[in-house]
Enzyme design. Sequence first.
Site, mmCIF file in Angstrom:
data_model
loop_
_atom_site.group_PDB
_atom_site.id
_atom_site.type_symbol
_atom_site.label_atom_id
_atom_site.label_comp_id
_atom_site.label_asym_id
_atom_site.label_seq_id
_atom_site.Cartn_x
_atom_site.Cartn_y
_atom_site.Cartn_z
ATOM 1 C CB CYS A 180 -5.346 6.523 -2.306
ATOM 2 S SG CYS A 180 -6.771 7.246 -2.429
ATOM 3 C CG ASP A 188 -1.952 0.980 1.190
ATOM 4 O OD1 ASP A 188 -1.955 2.005 0.199
ATOM 5 O OD2 ASP A 188 -2.691 1.240 2.209
HETATM 6 C C1 LIG Z 1 -0.748 4.651 1.372
HETATM 7 S S1 LIG Z 1 0.160 4.582 3.146
HETATM 8 C C2 LIG Z 1 -0.377 3.043 3.958
HETATM 9 C C3 LIG Z 1 -1.205 3.289 4.975
HETATM 10 C C4 LIG Z 1 -1.352 1.848 5.535
HETATM 11 N N1 LIG Z 1 -1.939 0.897 4.700
HETATM 12 C C5 LIG Z 1 -2.506 2.046 6.679
HETATM 13 O O1 LIG Z 1 -3.278 1.620 6.637
HETATM 14 O O2 LIG Z 1 -1.977 2.630 7.584
HETATM 15 C C6 LIG Z 1 1.769 4.489 2.695
HETATM 16 C C7 LIG Z 1 2.646 4.502 3.832
HETATM 17 O O3 LIG Z 1 4.012 4.127 3.469
HETATM 18 C C8 LIG Z 1 4.673 4.476 4.120
HETATM 19 N N2 LIG Z 1 6.197 4.590 3.633
HETATM 20 C C9 LIG Z 1 6.694 5.554 2.845
HETATM 21 N N3 LIG Z 1 8.029 5.224 2.844
HETATM 22 C C10 LIG Z 1 8.354 4.049 3.214
HETATM 23 C C11 LIG Z 1 9.321 3.037 3.387
HETATM 24 N N4 LIG Z 1 10.523 3.298 2.538
HETATM 25 N N5 LIG Z 1 9.211 1.941 3.747
HETATM 26 C C12 LIG Z 1 8.189 1.613 4.382
HETATM 27 N N6 LIG Z 1 7.023 2.440 4.524
HETATM 28 C C13 LIG Z 1 7.226 3.730 3.850
HETATM 29 C C14 LIG Z 1 4.626 6.142 4.795
HETATM 30 O O4 LIG Z 1 4.757 6.320 5.942
HETATM 31 C C15 LIG Z 1 2.776 5.814 4.659
HETATM 32 O O5 LIG Z 1 2.240 5.364 6.097
#
Ligand SMILES: C[S@@+](CC[C@H](N)C(=O)[O-])C[C@H]1O[C@@H](n2cnc3c(N)ncnc32)[C@H](O)[C@@H]1O
Length: 153
Positions: free
Chosen positions: A87, A34
């Site tokens: 999204c 996600d």
């Molecule tokens: C669309 S949101 C996902 C939300 C999650 N599915 C939830 O229900 O809370 C994308 C997420 O990816 C995280 N993110 C960004 N870079 C990342 C990385 N290098 N490794 C892991 N997560 C990361 C962001 O902090 C964000 O929380």
Amino acid sequence: MRAATAPGGAAAVVVADGTRPAWRPASFDRVIADVPCSGLGALRRRPDARWRKTPADVAALGELQRSLLRTAINAARPGGAIAYVTCSPHIAETRAVVGQVTAARDDVLVLDAPALLSEVPDLACPAPDGRYAQFWPHLHGTDAIFLALLQKC
Ligand SMILES: C[S@@+](CC[C@H](N)C(=O)[O-])C[C@H]1O[C@@H](n2cnc3c(N)ncnc32)[C@H](O)[C@@H]1O
């Protein structure tokens, strides 16, 4: 995540940079990527974003999105399933990411997501990308969520 998994009590939570995974390859039967995205699919809830987002915001996320999808595929066991979700309906964050990543490897199949979600009408992206699912506010009453389902070979 801890709060979401607490009621069952059986899940372990690992916090890590998805581009530098803290788990062994081929560890999981199901993986959801996600990924961070422009959020343009949530304009119905955050209409002001149309004035704040720029093309540069989309471009800047591309390599991270591809990297997180590669990690997700690597994390799945043979036979396992991977979901790539954004999204956003923007092609650069959706079909292009999945197409570029899957074209560069021979250990993953693109499943027919609209067929697997056959109870939801009008999900298929235009040809030749009809195996990807795109939800739309005006058709489905949801944010503009993109879904690609893959299977590890
Ligand atoms: C669309 S949101 C996902 C939300 C999650 N599915 C939830 O229900 O809370 C994308 C997420 O990816 C995280 N993110 C960004 N870079 C990342 C990385 N290098 N490794 C892991 N997560 C990361 C962001 O902090 C964000 O929380």
